[in-house]
Write a protein that holds these residues in place. Structure first.
Motif, PDB file in Angstrom:
ATOM      1  N   LEU A 150     -30.296 135.065 -30.316  1.00  0.00           N
ATOM      2  CA  LEU A 150     -29.919 133.957 -29.445  1.00  0.00           C
ATOM      3  C   LEU A 150     -30.958 133.800 -28.339  1.00  0.00           C
ATOM      4  CD1 LEU A 150     -27.303 134.293 -30.996  1.00  0.00           C
ATOM      5  CD2 LEU A 150     -26.062 134.469 -28.843  1.00  0.00           C
TER       6      LEU A 150
ATOM      7  N   THR B  21     -23.847 135.587 -44.721  1.00  0.00           N
ATOM      8  CA  THR B  21     -22.746 134.762 -45.221  1.00  0.00           C
ATOM      9  C   THR B  21     -22.107 133.974 -44.076  1.00  0.00           C
ATOM     10  OG1 THR B  21     -21.075 136.450 -44.883  1.00  0.00           O
ATOM     11  CG2 THR B  21     -22.196 136.441 -47.017  1.00  0.00           C
ATOM     12  N   VAL B  22     -21.444 132.895 -44.448  1.00  0.00           N
ATOM     13  CA  VAL B  22     -20.698 132.082 -43.492  1.00  0.00           C
ATOM     14  C   VAL B  22     -19.682 132.947 -42.735  1.00  0.00           C
ATOM     15  CG1 VAL B  22     -18.932 130.266 -43.348  1.00  0.00           C
ATOM     16  CG2 VAL B  22     -21.022 129.896 -44.693  1.00  0.00           C
ATOM     17  N   GLY B  23     -18.927 133.769 -43.473  1.00  0.00           N
ATOM     18  CA  GLY B  23     -17.894 134.580 -42.837  1.00  0.00           C
ATOM     19  C   GLY B  23     -18.468 135.604 -41.865  1.00  0.00           C
TER      20      GLY B  23
ATOM     21  N   VAL C 226     -21.367 135.442 -40.193  1.00  0.00           N
ATOM     22  CA  VAL C 226     -21.915 134.767 -39.014  1.00  0.00           C
ATOM     23  C   VAL C 226     -20.782 134.227 -38.144  1.00  0.00           C
ATOM     24  CG1 VAL C 226     -23.348 132.846 -38.232  1.00  0.00           C
ATOM     25  CG2 VAL C 226     -24.062 134.225 -40.191  1.00  0.00           C
ATOM     26  N   ARG C 227     -19.743 133.688 -38.789  1.00  0.00           N
ATOM     27  CA  ARG C 227     -18.577 133.192 -38.035  1.00  0.00           C
ATOM     28  C   ARG C 227     -17.953 134.317 -37.214  1.00  0.00           C
ATOM     29  NH1 ARG C 227     -14.457 135.341 -40.893  1.00  0.00           N
ATOM     30  NH2 ARG C 227     -14.259 133.767 -42.530  1.00  0.00           N
TER      31      ARG C 227
ATOM     32  N   LEU D   9     -20.316 135.130 -34.179  1.00  0.00           N
ATOM     33  CA  LEU D   9     -20.307 134.084 -33.159  1.00  0.00           C
ATOM     34  C   LEU D   9     -18.988 134.112 -32.386  1.00  0.00           C
ATOM     35  CD1 LEU D   9     -21.867 131.038 -35.050  1.00  0.00           C
ATOM     36  CD2 LEU D   9     -22.965 132.457 -33.315  1.00  0.00           C
TER      37      LEU D   9
ATOM     38  N   GLU E 204     -18.617 135.245 -28.426  1.00  0.00           N
ATOM     39  CA  GLU E 204     -18.116 134.290 -27.435  1.00  0.00           C
ATOM     40  C   GLU E 204     -16.896 134.814 -26.695  1.00  0.00           C
ATOM     41  OE1 GLU E 204     -18.487 130.269 -29.760  1.00  0.00           O
ATOM     42  OE2 GLU E 204     -17.908 129.874 -27.685  1.00  0.00           O
TER      43      GLU E 204
ATOM     44  N   VAL F 245     -22.416 132.396 -24.098  1.00  0.00           N
ATOM     45  CA  VAL F 245     -23.356 132.285 -25.217  1.00  0.00           C
ATOM     46  C   VAL F 245     -23.151 131.006 -26.028  1.00  0.00           C
ATOM     47  CG1 VAL F 245     -23.732 134.786 -25.413  1.00  0.00           C
ATOM     48  CG2 VAL F 245     -22.027 133.670 -26.882  1.00  0.00           C
ATOM     49  N   ALA F 246     -22.017 130.332 -25.837  1.00  0.00           N
ATOM     50  CA  ALA F 246     -21.819 129.051 -26.534  1.00  0.00           C
ATOM     51  C   ALA F 246     -22.978 128.094 -26.281  1.00  0.00           C
ATOM     52  CB  ALA F 246     -20.501 128.407 -26.112  1.00  0.00           C
ATOM     53  N   GLU F 247     -23.557 128.190 -25.082  1.00  0.00           N
ATOM     54  CA  GLU F 247     -24.653 127.274 -24.713  1.00  0.00           C
ATOM     55  C   GLU F 247     -26.025 127.824 -25.078  1.00  0.00           C
ATOM     56  OE1 GLU F 247     -23.715 124.374 -23.692  1.00  0.00           O
ATOM     57  OE2 GLU F 247     -21.615 125.034 -23.678  1.00  0.00           O
ATOM     58  N   PHE F 248     -26.072 129.011 -25.668  1.00  0.00           N
ATOM     59  CA  PHE F 248     -27.362 129.584 -26.054  1.00  0.00           C
ATOM     60  C   PHE F 248     -27.846 128.932 -27.356  1.00  0.00           C
ATOM     61  CE2 PHE F 248     -28.250 133.767 -23.759  1.00  0.00           C
ATOM     62  CZ  PHE F 248     -27.476 133.441 -22.671  1.00  0.00           C
ATOM     63  N   ALA F 249     -29.165 129.020 -27.586  1.00  0.00           N
ATOM     64  CA  ALA F 249     -29.726 128.579 -28.866  1.00  0.00           C
ATOM     65  C   ALA F 249     -29.470 129.655 -29.917  1.00  0.00           C
ATOM     66  CB  ALA F 249     -31.222 128.351 -28.724  1.00  0.00           C
ATOM     67  N   LEU F 250     -29.126 129.220 -31.126  1.00  0.00           N
ATOM     68  CA  LEU F 250     -29.044 130.148 -32.256  1.00  0.00           C
ATOM     69  C   LEU F 250     -30.407 130.117 -32.939  1.00  0.00           C
ATOM     70  CD1 LEU F 250     -27.497 132.067 -34.066  1.00  0.00           C
ATOM     71  CD2 LEU F 250     -26.610 130.107 -35.321  1.00  0.00           C
TER      72      LEU F 250
ATOM     73  N   VAL G 102     -30.716 133.764 -37.925  1.00  0.00           N
ATOM     74  CA  VAL G 102     -29.599 134.401 -38.618  1.00  0.00           C
ATOM     75  C   VAL G 102     -30.230 135.241 -39.721  1.00  0.00           C
ATOM     76  CG1 VAL G 102     -27.597 133.991 -40.093  1.00  0.00           C
ATOM     77  CG2 VAL G 102     -28.039 132.473 -38.149  1.00  0.00           C
TER      78      VAL G 102
ATOM     79  N   PRO H 174     -30.635 124.390 -32.456  1.00  0.00           N
ATOM     80  CA  PRO H 174     -29.202 124.560 -32.740  1.00  0.00           C
ATOM     81  C   PRO H 174     -28.588 125.496 -31.701  1.00  0.00           C
ATOM     82  CG  PRO H 174     -30.568 125.151 -34.645  1.00  0.00           C
ATOM     83  CD  PRO H 174     -31.489 125.000 -33.481  1.00  0.00           C
ATOM     84  N   THR H 175     -27.361 125.197 -31.281  1.00  0.00           N
ATOM     85  CA  THR H 175     -26.699 126.062 -30.305  1.00  0.00           C
ATOM     86  C   THR H 175     -25.588 126.878 -30.973  1.00  0.00           C
ATOM     87  OG1 THR H 175     -25.034 124.415 -29.726  1.00  0.00           O
ATOM     88  CG2 THR H 175     -27.085 124.387 -28.450  1.00  0.00           C
ATOM     89  N   VAL H 176     -25.234 127.963 -30.305  1.00  0.00           N
ATOM     90  CA  VAL H 176     -24.129 128.810 -30.762  1.00  0.00           C
ATOM     91  C   VAL H 176     -22.848 127.987 -30.891  1.00  0.00           C
ATOM     92  CG1 VAL H 176     -22.595 130.686 -30.008  1.00  0.00           C
ATOM     93  CG2 VAL H 176     -25.087 130.979 -29.936  1.00  0.00           C
ATOM     94  N   GLY H 177     -22.552 127.177 -29.875  1.00  0.00           N
ATOM     95  CA  GLY H 177     -21.314 126.406 -29.880  1.00  0.00           C
ATOM     96  C   GLY H 177     -21.272 125.372 -30.999  1.00  0.00           C
TER      97      GLY H 177
ATOM     98  N   LEU I 174     -18.961 125.842 -38.562  1.00  0.00           N
ATOM     99  CA  LEU I 174     -18.468 126.899 -39.454  1.00  0.00           C
ATOM    100  C   LEU I 174     -16.939 126.929 -39.451  1.00  0.00           C
ATOM    101  CD1 LEU I 174     -20.891 129.867 -38.641  1.00  0.00           C
ATOM    102  CD2 LEU I 174     -20.883 128.452 -40.688  1.00  0.00           C
TER     103      LEU I 174
ATOM    104  N   VAL J 115     -15.732 128.596 -48.332  1.00  0.00           N
ATOM    105  CA  VAL J 115     -17.123 128.672 -47.856  1.00  0.00           C
ATOM    106  C   VAL J 115     -17.391 129.944 -47.066  1.00  0.00           C
ATOM    107  CG1 VAL J 115     -17.472 126.164 -47.864  1.00  0.00           C
ATOM    108  CG2 VAL J 115     -16.776 127.307 -45.733  1.00  0.00           C
ATOM    109  N   ALA J 116     -16.338 130.656 -46.659  1.00  0.00           N
ATOM    110  CA  ALA J 116     -16.555 131.939 -45.963  1.00  0.00           C
ATOM    111  C   ALA J 116     -17.445 132.870 -46.777  1.00  0.00           C
ATOM    112  CB  ALA J 116     -15.220 132.616 -45.672  1.00  0.00           C
TER     113      ALA J 116
ATOM    114  N   PHE K 175     -19.786 131.870 -48.867  1.00  0.00           N
ATOM    115  CA  PHE K 175     -21.073 131.245 -49.186  1.00  0.00           C
ATOM    116  C   PHE K 175     -22.182 131.866 -48.325  1.00  0.00           C
ATOM    117  CE2 PHE K 175     -20.521 127.040 -51.562  1.00  0.00           C
ATOM    118  CZ  PHE K 175     -19.316 127.409 -52.124  1.00  0.00           C
ATOM    119  N   ALA K 176     -23.410 131.733 -48.806  1.00  0.00           N
ATOM    120  CA  ALA K 176     -24.556 132.147 -47.994  1.00  0.00           C
ATOM    121  C   ALA K 176     -24.845 131.081 -46.948  1.00  0.00           C
ATOM    122  CB  ALA K 176     -25.785 132.331 -48.877  1.00  0.00           C
ATOM    123  N   LEU K 177     -25.172 131.520 -45.733  1.00  0.00           N
ATOM    124  CA  LEU K 177     -25.645 130.590 -44.706  1.00  0.00           C
ATOM    125  C   LEU K 177     -27.166 130.580 -44.803  1.00  0.00           C
ATOM    126  CD1 LEU K 177     -25.166 128.712 -42.340  1.00  0.00           C
ATOM    127  CD2 LEU K 177     -25.125 130.691 -40.836  1.00  0.00           C
TER     128      LEU K 177
END
Lengths: 383, 383
Positions: free
Chosen positions: A237, A286-288, A290-291, A294, A298, A304-309, A312, B285-288, B294, B304-305, B307-309
């Motif tokens: 981030l 994976t999506v899960g 990273v979700r 994040l 948070e 961190v919501a306002e941080f750049a990602l 990954v 891209p931001t965290v939020g 997602l 999609v959980a 799936f690969a990101l």
């Protein structure tokens, strides 16, 4: 005291992660003729890592040997970083701001109290802090955090600055880099003879150190089943204008039982990790995963919501059957392994390099490293 | 019918996104001598886009002109794609599976019913489906979805295959590519003379088409304030072994008032988008933003959980003051603009290219395109 290694010894190190580079640098500085075989040194798990040097906040009842090893290595870290900075001509990114470990729900707080009581019992008291006290230390910590521990001696390092410095120091110490993937270690039944590469070429050796992380087990039958890949997802981030500042300390947290950490970087960045999954050699985030990272980050650090990602990534750590690393001789004469460091490769690099150099030079290996002798796994398998 | 353009006309197209490439290809195919100026053709908003061709599910009361323009362009799309595939020698990735738009909460369902009633009133009835019926069509849709609409005529295209095909077709039609950033359009007070590049070089022109997306307004004073950047974050997901299959149709959704979409790709992939923010030229891209995408994608398509990101990206769409694109002459003689397409650049590329070629060749411009005349904004500013 610098160990001296017989200068006619041809050591081949397989693997250019933090452990392989550290061992190669120290062995070359100690007099060995060192060749490091890796198609992409400085990539892999060491590159995606968070860089925590945090044995105390990583401690858990029953893992006293790992704690002792980690505490010894974190004690070595400032000197290791200073020598490395001098040898490389660039800073390796050690941070001295310490670590807090925090909890959200009541189950998380109970688990932290278990850790604190355990450390009390070992004579390593830690400071218990309320949510308010934590926010006074680190205003980035959010209102869901109800309490935690402060451990100033658990440090962190920028793993990417570290890898760049290690490579520079190794080159200056005379390490020769072979940009190929190792296919296996060759021996004549009693002694190692060299390392074969995936293009069929052979690098001859008097001694071979396998430091190939999660890929170590495939390199010699004696290493079979000693190391397995443990996948981890991790995020990088970046601070953005207007966002709340990042914490200055490493913040580890338990969020509804899930561990998450945020390690500060220069310029206000954060590395947020890490998931853990026994799913083989899988390098896809994976999506899960990273979700989870994040969401949990948070909940602990709402800003961190306002941080750049920025990034990954996923890597595979080298896990061992008993969670302790493998450092020492194995199989034919002249074969050594330094792997199985799991989540602690960067933390344990100094103590590992010191032990490997002592083994190569015939010197005494520190007591705390004995538990990492790979022979314990052979005994276990045979017993 | 192919338009014929005076073959002595030197047209310079500024911008190699989907609109610039489409216009350049069609103009060159129609006889013009075309030069396209872009340091990185095929990048930008067109590259990060989702590729929906979905005017009906994008419709909203009060935006009848935009709906008519979009419906005309989606009608042109199959022919455009067929000609493009033939001209380029490669498929542009058009998908014919259609679109469903679905709702979770009661507020979301009310909003979808507003859309459906609006379309009924326009004589464009859509099929209302229950959650169960939607899951029969697309088993990937999760239990939180309570109802939705099926719109088989709203299509999608793989925007990256499209860009590759457009570039190939443009090259084969004789378009010359200048790999530089345009700095501005030069005129003598009455007519355009050419385009200056950021290295100081000038490309001479009889006509200039500004198709530089969100960057268009900076290229000539006559375009000032006509286009602003509208940031969007978007994700690319890959199917993994063991994960539930992706839907075959585009799935648009409202999740607690937030719009999200998932556009299928070959090999089971999905493009998930998109946030919207008026924050200037911000490509981080931001965290939020990623967290929202997602979370909302998982609520609609729980599988999609696993799936690969694969990719997290942000782009800036070219927004216009009234949400309609700008297609037509503006400022000095010989200056045209094709920008301001906002979320609909890929959808509107065929109708835009056809209109631009008609304008260059002195032919009749389709009625539905007249609303995109940039003069409306001058009238508004002056009135």
């Amino acid at each position: 005291m610098e160990m001296t290694i017989d200068s006619s010894m041809r050591l081949v190190v397989v693997g250019g992660g933090v452990v392989g580079l550290s061992c190669a640098w120290r062995a070359a500085a100690g007099g060995a003729r060192v060749t490091l075989v890796d198609a992409a040194p400085g990539s892999g798990a060491s590159w995606v890592a968070g860089g925590m040097l945090a044995p105390v906040t990583e401690a858990w009842p029953g893992e006293e040997d790992l704690l002792a090893l980690g505490v010894e290595s974190v004690r070595l870290w400032p000197g290791f970083a200073a020598r490395l900075g001098e040898a490389a001509g660039r800073e390796p990114g050690l941070r001295s701001e310490g670590t807090v470990v925090v909890a959200t729900g009541s189950g998380d707080r109970a688990e932290l109290e278990t850790l604190a009581s355990y450390l009390d019992g070992l004579g390593r008291p830690v400071q218990r802090l309320s949510g308010k006290e934590l926010r006074r230390l680190e205003p980035a910590i959010g209102p869901e955090v109800r309490g935690g521990l402060s451990v100033p001696d658990d440090l962190a390092v920028d793993n990417r600055l570290l890898l760049t410095a290690l490579r520079a120091a190794a080159e200056k110490a005379g390490v020769a880099f072979v940009a190929r993937n190792a296919a296996g270690v060759v021996d004549d039944g009693t002694r190692v003879a060299g390392v074969t590469c995936d293009d069929g070429s052979v690098v001859e050796a008097d001694a071979v150190l396998v430091a190939a992380g999660a890929w170590s087990s495939a390199l010699h039958p004696a290493l079979d089943a000693m190391v397995r890949p443990v996948k981890g997802e991790i995020l990088r981030l970046g601070h953005r204008a207007g966002a709340f500042p990042a914490p200055s300390r490493t913040v580890r947290a338990l969020v509804d039982g899930r561990p998450v950490y945020a390690v500060p970087r220069d310029a206000g960045g954060l590395v947020v990790g890490a998931t853990q999954a026994d799913v083989g050699f899988d390098l896809e985030p994976t999506v899960g995963g990273v979700r989870d990272l994040l969401r949990d980050a948070e909940r602990v650090l709402p800003g961190v919501a306002e941080f750049a990602l920025l990034e990954v990534a996923a890597g595979v750590r080298p896990g061992s059957p008993d969670n302790l690393p493998l450092i020492g001789p194995v199989g034919p004469e002249g074969l050594l392994v330094a792997s199985g460091h799991h989540r602690n490769g960067i933390l344990l690099a100094p103590v590992t390099a010191e032990a490997v150099v002592a083994m190569l030079g015939g010197g005494a290996v520190a007591d705390v490293v004995r538990v990492a002798d790979p022979a314990r796994l052979l005994r276990r398998a045979n017993g």
